[in-house]
Design a protein around this motif. Structure first.
Motif, PDB file in Angstrom:
ATOM      1  N   ALA A  56       0.870  -1.175   0.000  1.00  0.00           N
ATOM      2  CA  ALA A  56       0.000   0.000   0.000  1.00  0.00           C
ATOM      3  C   ALA A  56       0.904   1.222   0.000  1.00  0.00           C
ATOM      4  O   ALA A  56       1.903   1.276   0.731  1.00  0.00           O
ATOM      5  CB  ALA A  56      -0.887  -0.003   1.234  1.00  0.00           C
ATOM      6  N   VAL A  57       0.575   2.198  -0.860  1.00  0.00           N
ATOM      7  CA  VAL A  57       1.350   3.431  -0.943  1.00  0.00           C
ATOM      8  C   VAL A  57       0.389   4.611  -0.897  1.00  0.00           C
ATOM      9  O   VAL A  57      -0.716   4.546  -1.426  1.00  0.00           O
ATOM     10  CB  VAL A  57       2.219   3.488  -2.225  1.00  0.00           C
ATOM     11  N   LYS A  58       0.811   5.679  -0.237  1.00  0.00           N
ATOM     12  CA  LYS A  58       0.000   6.898  -0.123  1.00  0.00           C
ATOM     13  C   LYS A  58       0.548   7.925  -1.106  1.00  0.00           C
ATOM     14  O   LYS A  58       1.757   8.168  -1.151  1.00  0.00           O
ATOM     15  CB  LYS A  58       0.075   7.489   1.284  1.00  0.00           C
ATOM     16  N   ASP A  77       4.502   7.725  -0.419  1.00  0.00           N
ATOM     17  CA  ASP A  77       4.961   7.244   0.879  1.00  0.00           C
ATOM     18  C   ASP A  77       4.758   5.739   0.852  1.00  0.00           C
ATOM     19  O   ASP A  77       3.628   5.255   0.761  1.00  0.00           O
ATOM     20  CB  ASP A  77       4.133   7.883   1.992  1.00  0.00           C
ATOM     21  N   ASP A  78       5.868   5.000   0.892  1.00  0.00           N
ATOM     22  CA  ASP A  78       5.774   3.537   0.862  1.00  0.00           C
ATOM     23  C   ASP A  78       6.074   2.914   2.222  1.00  0.00           C
ATOM     24  O   ASP A  78       6.297   1.720   2.338  1.00  0.00           O
ATOM     25  CB  ASP A  78       6.690   2.956  -0.216  1.00  0.00           C
ATOM     26  N   MET A 143      -7.486   1.320  -5.729  1.00  0.00           N
ATOM     27  CA  MET A 143      -7.451   2.167  -4.543  1.00  0.00           C
ATOM     28  C   MET A 143      -8.036   1.379  -3.383  1.00  0.00           C
ATOM     29  O   MET A 143      -9.002   0.637  -3.557  1.00  0.00           O
ATOM     30  CB  MET A 143      -8.274   3.437  -4.766  1.00  0.00           C
ATOM     31  N   VAL A 144      -7.423   1.561  -2.228  1.00  0.00           N
ATOM     32  CA  VAL A 144      -7.891   0.845  -1.043  1.00  0.00           C
ATOM     33  C   VAL A 144      -8.231   1.851   0.044  1.00  0.00           C
ATOM     34  O   VAL A 144      -7.939   3.042  -0.060  1.00  0.00           O
ATOM     35  CB  VAL A 144      -6.845  -0.186  -0.548  1.00  0.00           C
ATOM     36  N   GLY A 151       3.025   1.248   3.277  1.00  0.00           N
ATOM     37  CA  GLY A 151       3.968   0.173   3.494  1.00  0.00           C
ATOM     38  C   GLY A 151       3.360  -1.156   3.857  1.00  0.00           C
ATOM     39  O   GLY A 151       4.056  -2.172   3.908  1.00  0.00           O
ATOM     40  N   ALA A 152       2.039  -1.175   4.100  1.00  0.00           N
ATOM     41  CA  ALA A 152       1.386  -2.448   4.435  1.00  0.00           C
ATOM     42  C   ALA A 152       1.566  -3.418   3.280  1.00  0.00           C
ATOM     43  O   ALA A 152       1.356  -3.077   2.126  1.00  0.00           O
ATOM     44  CB  ALA A 152      -0.091  -2.234   4.735  1.00  0.00           C
ATOM     45  N   LYS A 153       2.007  -4.632   3.595  1.00  0.00           N
ATOM     46  CA  LYS A 153       2.278  -5.650   2.579  1.00  0.00           C
ATOM     47  C   LYS A 153       1.008  -6.407   2.247  1.00  0.00           C
ATOM     48  O   LYS A 153       0.224  -6.724   3.144  1.00  0.00           O
ATOM     49  CB  LYS A 153       3.348  -6.628   3.082  1.00  0.00           C
TER      50      LYS A 153
END
Length: 155
Positions: A56-58, A77-78, A143-144, A151-153
């Motif tokens: 997940a990246v912002k 932001d990773d 998109m989540v 950074g969530a895997k």
């Protein structure tokens, strides 16, 4: 685990069918003209698949790449504390300002690739489908929920 639900007396309480503008309810989408690309016939073994690092990246910033009609440059932001740059050829489908603040999914362990003199370090995931004949295609970035931290895997 702590619930992320709002208390019943929360200000600006949303209705039970509210989706805060994040998802479009399926009953309002006409899928009759959608053509789905066939699945790959070749299989990938689990070991090969598990080498891909999906995160997940912002989106911190997003701008159109000068002299390119297609490319958007994302500053992401990773979760590592260091900004990641990814370029994506999706400007036909999105304006940069509408993506800032969104949480997307990226594959982060691809080798860097230079495009238009800018190094892209990963790939954003999207869903693409063909519209009925002669109408082109449509693309939707994956998109989540914004509650998912950078950074969530993904497993």
């Amino acid at each position: 685990m702590k619930s992320l639900d709002k208390p019943a007396n929360a200000e600006n309480e949303e209705t039970s069918d509210s989706n805060t503008g994040f998802f479009t309810p399926n009953e309002k989408i006409d899928f009759s003209n959608v053509k789905i690309e066939p699945l790959f016939e070749e299989s990938v073994d689990f070991e090969t698949f598990s080498k891909s690092d999906f995160r997940a990246v912002k989106v911190k910033n997003c701008v159109a790449v000068p002299k390119s009609k297609k490319l958007l440059q994302f500053t992401l932001d990773d979760g590592t504390g260091k900004d990641r740059t990814i370029l994506s050829g999706i400007h036909e489908f999105y304006e940069p300002e509408e993506l800032v603040g969104k949480t997307l999914i990226a594959i982060t362990n691809l080798p860097p690739r230079a495009m238009m003199g800018i190094e892209s370090c990963g790939m954003l995931l999207s869903a693409v489908n063909e519209l009925k004949e002669g109408e082109g295609e449509e693309l939707h970035l994956i998109m989540v929920d914004n509650h998912i931290p950078a950074g969530a895997k993904l497993y």
